[in-house]
Design a protein around this motif. Structure first.
Motif, mmCIF file in Angstrom:
data_model
loop_
_atom_site.group_PDB
_atom_site.id
_atom_site.type_symbol
_atom_site.label_atom_id
_atom_site.label_comp_id
_atom_site.label_asym_id
_atom_site.label_seq_id
_atom_site.Cartn_x
_atom_site.Cartn_y
_atom_site.Cartn_z
ATOM 1 N N THR A 63 0.844 -1.185 0.000
ATOM 2 C CA THR A 63 0.000 0.000 0.000
ATOM 3 C C THR A 63 0.886 1.244 0.000
ATOM 4 O O THR A 63 1.977 1.249 0.569
ATOM 5 N N GLY A 104 -4.559 3.680 3.825
ATOM 6 C CA GLY A 104 -5.846 3.174 3.367
ATOM 7 C C GLY A 104 -6.947 3.417 4.375
ATOM 8 O O GLY A 104 -6.873 4.347 5.175
ATOM 9 N N LEU A 133 -10.713 -0.974 3.214
ATOM 10 C CA LEU A 133 -10.184 -1.041 1.850
ATOM 11 C C LEU A 133 -8.686 -0.782 1.843
ATOM 12 O O LEU A 133 -8.219 0.212 2.396
ATOM 13 N N GLN A 134 -7.942 -1.688 1.191
ATOM 14 C CA GLN A 134 -6.500 -1.541 1.025
ATOM 15 C C GLN A 134 -6.132 -1.821 -0.437
ATOM 16 O O GLN A 134 -6.573 -2.825 -1.010
ATOM 17 N N PHE A 135 -5.326 -0.921 -1.052
ATOM 18 C CA PHE A 135 -4.862 -1.057 -2.439
ATOM 19 C C PHE A 135 -3.399 -1.453 -2.471
ATOM 20 O O PHE A 135 -2.596 -0.928 -1.683
ATOM 21 N N VAL A 191 -3.109 -3.697 -10.174
ATOM 22 C CA VAL A 191 -3.455 -3.176 -8.849
ATOM 23 C C VAL A 191 -4.388 -4.199 -8.217
ATOM 24 O O VAL A 191 -5.400 -4.573 -8.804
ATOM 25 N N TRP A 192 -3.996 -4.679 -7.043
ATOM 26 C CA TRP A 192 -4.851 -5.564 -6.270
ATOM 27 C C TRP A 192 -5.484 -4.730 -5.171
ATOM 28 O O TRP A 192 -4.895 -3.752 -4.708
ATOM 29 N N TRP A 193 -6.661 -5.120 -4.738
ATOM 30 C CA TRP A 193 -7.232 -4.502 -3.551
ATOM 31 C C TRP A 193 -8.104 -5.509 -2.830
ATOM 32 O O TRP A 193 -8.625 -6.441 -3.413
ATOM 33 N N THR A 218 -11.236 -5.650 0.039
ATOM 34 C CA THR A 218 -12.239 -4.965 0.860
ATOM 35 C C THR A 218 -12.637 -5.912 1.979
ATOM 36 O O THR A 218 -12.627 -7.137 1.808
ATOM 37 N N TYR A 229 -11.342 -10.087 -2.767
ATOM 38 C CA TYR A 229 -10.011 -9.998 -3.357
ATOM 39 C C TYR A 229 -10.242 -9.566 -4.795
ATOM 40 O O TYR A 229 -11.071 -10.156 -5.503
#
Length: 187
Positions: free
Chosen positions: A115, A119, A123-125, A143-145, A147, A155
């Protein structure tokens, strides 16, 4: 003057409290609450020929240390994937650990990202890091994120500049039986 001092004290207290509970720290704490549990999921976004569709998908929040959470992700009988999340300096790193059935590392493994800010609690990117770019040049725009809320864990993967999007959503309201160890692990 006293009202201003009281107001400043209250605002400082609120600010100090919010600094103690960054988004990354809250996210981490919320994810750790799922440790030991397993959940079934389904693909909600992805191509029709996606290898994950119509297969049983299970995540197991199997291992939670202070700064590392390992989440094996099973696709039917394929136990090759583990998401490894590491918390350090108010940032979270996501790596994809891929193994063969004998436990040896796949040649495509340990890719992901970290990250760029703390964040939010839900939610984390994770933009692709340099190791990912070197290992998988076409993934430089990945880009993965993730929630996370009271009812679901998702995922997600998006390749910026393309139509590529993949999302698998897990229902956190219903646990499922804990699967056996992923490839390369021991029970």
């Amino acid at each position: 003057m006293k009202k201003t001092l009281v107001l400043c004290t209250i605002l400082f207290s609120i600010f100090a409290f919010s600094q103690e509970k960054s988004g990354a720290k809250q996210f981490w704490k919320n994810l750790q609450q799922q440790c030991g549990k397993s959940f079934e999921g389904q693909v909600t976004e992805g191509t029709d020929n996606d290898a994950f569709r119509n297969k049983k998908l299970v995540m197991h929040v199997r291992n939670c240390d202070k700064n590392t959470i390992r989440i094996p992700f099973f696709v039917a009988d394929d136990k090759s994937r583990t998401w490894v999340l590491t918390y350090k300096n108010d940032r979270i790193e996501l790596k994809h650990d891929h193994r063969h059935e004998d436990g040896s590392e796949d040649k495509i493994t340990q890719y992901g990202g970290t990250t760029t800010n703390s964040g939010s609690s839900t939610l984390q990117f994770f933009p692709a890091d340099q190791k990912t770019c070197d290992l998988l040049p076409n993934s430089a725009a990945n880009v993965w994120w993730i929630t996370l809320d009271e009812t679901s864990f998702t995922y997600n993967l998006r390749r910026i500049g393309s139509d590529r999007l993949f999302t698998v959503k897990f229902d956190l309201t219903k646990t499922v039986p804990t699967p056996s160890a992923p490839w390369g692990w021991k029970d």
